[in-house]
Scaffold this active site. Sequence first.
Site, PDB file in Angstrom:
ATOM      1  N   ALA A   1       0.867  -1.176   0.000  1.00 35.96           N
ATOM      2  CA  ALA A   1       0.000   0.000   0.000  1.00 35.96           C
ATOM      3  C   ALA A   1       0.904   1.226   0.000  1.00 35.96           C
ATOM      4  O   ALA A   1       2.066   1.167   0.422  1.00 35.96           O
ATOM      5  CB  ALA A   1      -0.889  -0.023   1.236  1.00 35.96           C
TER       6      ALA A   1
ATOM      7  N   GLU B   1      -0.692  -9.367  -0.426  1.00 35.09           N
ATOM      8  CA  GLU B   1      -2.132  -9.558  -0.173  1.00 35.09           C
ATOM      9  C   GLU B   1      -2.893  -9.669  -1.500  1.00 35.09           C
ATOM     10  O   GLU B   1      -3.796 -10.501  -1.649  1.00 35.09           O
ATOM     11  CB  GLU B   1      -2.656  -8.396   0.682  1.00 35.09           C
ATOM     12  CG  GLU B   1      -2.132  -8.474   2.122  1.00 35.09           C
ATOM     13  CD  GLU B   1      -2.408  -7.231   2.949  1.00 35.09           C
ATOM     14  OE1 GLU B   1      -2.091  -6.111   2.469  1.00 35.09           O
ATOM     15  OE2 GLU B   1      -2.935  -7.355   4.069  1.00 35.09           O
TER      16      GLU B   1
ATOM     17  N   GLU C   1       4.652  -4.858   7.267  1.00 33.02           N
ATOM     18  CA  GLU C   1       3.943  -3.759   7.931  1.00 33.02           C
ATOM     19  C   GLU C   1       4.448  -3.485   9.346  1.00 33.02           C
ATOM     20  O   GLU C   1       4.453  -2.348   9.804  1.00 33.02           O
ATOM     21  CB  GLU C   1       2.432  -4.054   7.974  1.00 33.02           C
ATOM     22  CG  GLU C   1       1.726  -3.960   6.626  1.00 33.02           C
ATOM     23  CD  GLU C   1       1.764  -5.265   5.829  1.00 33.02           C
ATOM     24  OE1 GLU C   1       2.541  -6.188   6.179  1.00 33.02           O
ATOM     25  OE2 GLU C   1       1.004  -5.345   4.834  1.00 33.02           O
TER      26      GLU C   1
ATOM     27  N   GLY D   1       0.619  -4.999   0.815  1.00 33.48           N
ATOM     28  CA  GLY D   1      -0.544  -5.078  -0.073  1.00 33.48           C
ATOM     29  C   GLY D   1      -0.250  -5.824  -1.372  1.00 33.48           C
ATOM     30  O   GLY D   1      -1.171  -6.356  -2.001  1.00 33.48           O
TER      31      GLY D   1
HETATM   32  N1  COA Z   1       4.587   3.131  -0.709  1.00 29.83           N
HETATM   33  C1  COA Z   1       4.961   4.277  -1.258  1.00 29.83           C
HETATM   34  N2  COA Z   1       6.120   4.440  -1.930  1.00 29.83           N
HETATM   35  C2  COA Z   1       6.910   3.372  -2.037  1.00 29.83           C
HETATM   36  C3  COA Z   1       6.580   2.119  -1.484  1.00 29.83           C
HETATM   37  C4  COA Z   1       5.344   2.018  -0.802  1.00 29.83           C
HETATM   38  N3  COA Z   1       4.928   0.868  -0.260  1.00 29.83           N
HETATM   39  N4  COA Z   1       7.588   1.250  -1.747  1.00 29.83           N
HETATM   40  C5  COA Z   1       8.501   1.933  -2.456  1.00 29.83           C
HETATM   41  N5  COA Z   1       8.104   3.207  -2.631  1.00 29.83           N
HETATM   42  C6  COA Z   1       8.802   4.290  -3.352  1.00 29.83           C
HETATM   43  C7  COA Z   1       9.968   4.834  -2.527  1.00 29.83           C
HETATM   44  O1  COA Z   1       9.534   5.781  -1.577  1.00 29.83           O
HETATM   45  C8  COA Z   1      10.804   5.440  -3.636  1.00 29.83           C
HETATM   46  O2  COA Z   1      10.211   6.659  -4.016  1.00 29.83           O
HETATM   47  P1  COA Z   1      11.139   7.991  -4.258  1.00 29.83           P
HETATM   48  O3  COA Z   1      12.065   7.576  -5.364  1.00 29.83           O
HETATM   49  O4  COA Z   1      10.165   9.031  -4.670  1.00 29.83           O
HETATM   50  O5  COA Z   1      11.842   8.244  -2.950  1.00 29.83           O
HETATM   51  C9  COA Z   1      10.604   4.479  -4.795  1.00 29.83           C
HETATM   52  O6  COA Z   1       9.401   3.788  -4.521  1.00 29.83           O
HETATM   53  C10 COA Z   1      11.708   3.455  -4.928  1.00 29.83           C
HETATM   54  O7  COA Z   1      11.845   2.767  -3.702  1.00 29.83           O
HETATM   55  P2  COA Z   1      13.242   2.597  -2.927  1.00 29.83           P
HETATM   56  O8  COA Z   1      12.944   2.352  -1.479  1.00 29.83           O
HETATM   57  O9  COA Z   1      14.171   3.732  -3.259  1.00 29.83           O
HETATM   58  O10 COA Z   1      13.796   1.268  -3.616  1.00 29.83           O
HETATM   59  P3  COA Z   1      14.841   0.221  -3.010  1.00 29.83           P
HETATM   60  O11 COA Z   1      15.218  -0.664  -4.143  1.00 29.83           O
HETATM   61  O12 COA Z   1      15.917   0.921  -2.272  1.00 29.83           O
HETATM   62  O13 COA Z   1      13.998  -0.635  -1.937  1.00 29.83           O
HETATM   63  C11 COA Z   1      12.077  -1.846  -1.136  1.00 29.83           C
HETATM   64  C12 COA Z   1      12.953  -1.473  -2.358  1.00 29.83           C
HETATM   65  C13 COA Z   1      10.872  -2.611  -1.675  1.00 29.83           C
HETATM   66  C14 COA Z   1      12.884  -2.737  -0.189  1.00 29.83           C
HETATM   67  C15 COA Z   1      11.624  -0.574  -0.387  1.00 29.83           C
HETATM   68  O14 COA Z   1      11.089   0.329  -1.330  1.00 29.83           O
HETATM   69  C16 COA Z   1      10.586  -0.815   0.672  1.00 29.83           C
HETATM   70  O15 COA Z   1      10.895  -1.306   1.751  1.00 29.83           O
HETATM   71  N6  COA Z   1       9.309  -0.419   0.389  1.00 29.83           N
HETATM   72  C17 COA Z   1       8.240  -0.492   1.348  1.00 29.83           C
HETATM   73  C18 COA Z   1       7.732  -1.907   1.494  1.00 29.83           C
HETATM   74  C19 COA Z   1       6.640  -1.960   2.538  1.00 29.83           C
HETATM   75  O16 COA Z   1       6.848  -1.702   3.704  1.00 29.83           O
HETATM   76  N7  COA Z   1       5.439  -2.332   2.084  1.00 29.83           N
HETATM   77  C20 COA Z   1       4.294  -2.443   2.954  1.00 29.83           C
HETATM   78  C21 COA Z   1       3.550  -1.183   3.020  1.00 29.83           C
HETATM   79  S1  COA Z   1       2.188  -1.280   4.152  1.00 29.83           S
END
Ligand code: COA
Length: 260
Positions: A66, A114, A134, A111
Site C-alpha cells: 500500500a 495480499e 507492515e 498489499g
Molecule cells: N509506498 C509508497 N512508496 C513506495 C513504497 C510504498 N509501499 N515502496 C517503495 N516506494 C517508493 C519509494 O519511496 C521510492 O520513491 P522515491 O524515489 O520518490 O523516494 C521508490 O518507490 C523506490 O523505492 P526505494 O525504497 O528507493 O527502492 P529500493 O530498491 O531501495 O527498496 C524496497 C525497495 C521494496 C525494499 C523498499 O522500497 C521498501 O521497503 N518499500 C516499502 C515496502 C513496505 O513496507 N510495504 C508495505 C507497506 S504497508
Amino acid sequence: MPDSPLLINDHGAVRVVTVNRPDKLNALNAATLDALHAAFDAAAADEAVRAVVLTGAGPKAFVAGADIAEMAGLTPVQGRDFSQRGQRMMRRVERMPKPVIAMINGFALGGGLELAMCCHLRIAADSAKVGQPEINLGLIPGFGGTQRLARLAGRAAALELCLLGAPIDAARAQQLGIVNRVLPAAELEAETMKLAAQLAAAAPLALRGILDCIVHGSEIGLEEALEFETAQFGLIFSTQDMREGTAAFLERRKPAFHGR
Ligand code: COA
C-alpha cells in the site's frame, strides 16, 4: 485514460493488467485500488476475456505494498476506510469467475502479497521477494493478509512473516506454498502467458465451477461445501462444453470450448 495507474492489454483471450507506477514500485494508492476494482469488474463482464494475468511494471516490483506516503497522514476512520477499499477490491479479484494469475516479477510486499494471494495461481521470478513488512512501519496488514496468509501457508508461516516482517525469497515462498511455481526471471513472462493461454482455451463454465467450489467451498463447512460441489457438478451437465469435452475424448479429437 492517460492518467490511469494501470496498463491493460489483451493477448487473444488473455487480459494482462499491469500496475503501472514503477517509480513508486507500483505501490497501491487509493486511485490504483479503484482502478484495479474497475478493471476486474470489466474483465469479469467481458465474455471475450477467459483468463487474466496481473503483474507490475518495471524490473523491480510486482507491488511493493500500500502507498506509505498516502497512508502516513490518515485518521483512524480514514484508515478503516482505506482497509475496506483495499479489501473489497481484493475480494473482487478472489471471487472472479475466471482464473487470475499473479505474475510476480519482483517485490510483492504488504498489499502486494495480499493482492497476489487473492489471485488463483502465483508464478514468481526467482528474483522475487515476498513478505508482510507492515510491522516495520508500526502497522498491521489490512488488506486481508493476516487471514489469507494463515489460510494459504498455515499459522506458523503467517506468524513468522507478519511478526518478523522480513521478506523471503521466491524459493522459500514456494516451500511454504505461497507461490505455485518459481521460474528464471527471463522466462517468467513467456511461461506465465503459456499457462494463461492454456486456461483461456479450457471450458470457461467448468473453470468457474472449480473456482466457486474451491474459493467459496474453502470458506464454509465441509458438509455444506460438498453439497455445493454436488450442485455445481450437476449444473455442469447442462453445458454444451461438457457434451463437447466428453464427445471429443470419445472421438479422439481436441475439444473446442465456447463457454456455453
Ligand atoms: N509506498 C509508497 N512508496 C513506495 C513504497 C510504498 N509501499 N515502496 C517503495 N516506494 C517508493 C519509494 O519511496 C521510492 O520513491 P522515491 O524515489 O520518490 O523516494 C521508490 O518507490 C523506490 O523505492 P526505494 O525504497 O528507493 O527502492 P529500493 O530498491 O531501495 O527498496 C524496497 C525497495 C521494496 C525494499 C523498499 O522500497 C521498501 O521497503 N518499500 C516499502 C515496502 C513496505 O513496507 N510495504 C508495505 C507497506 S504497508
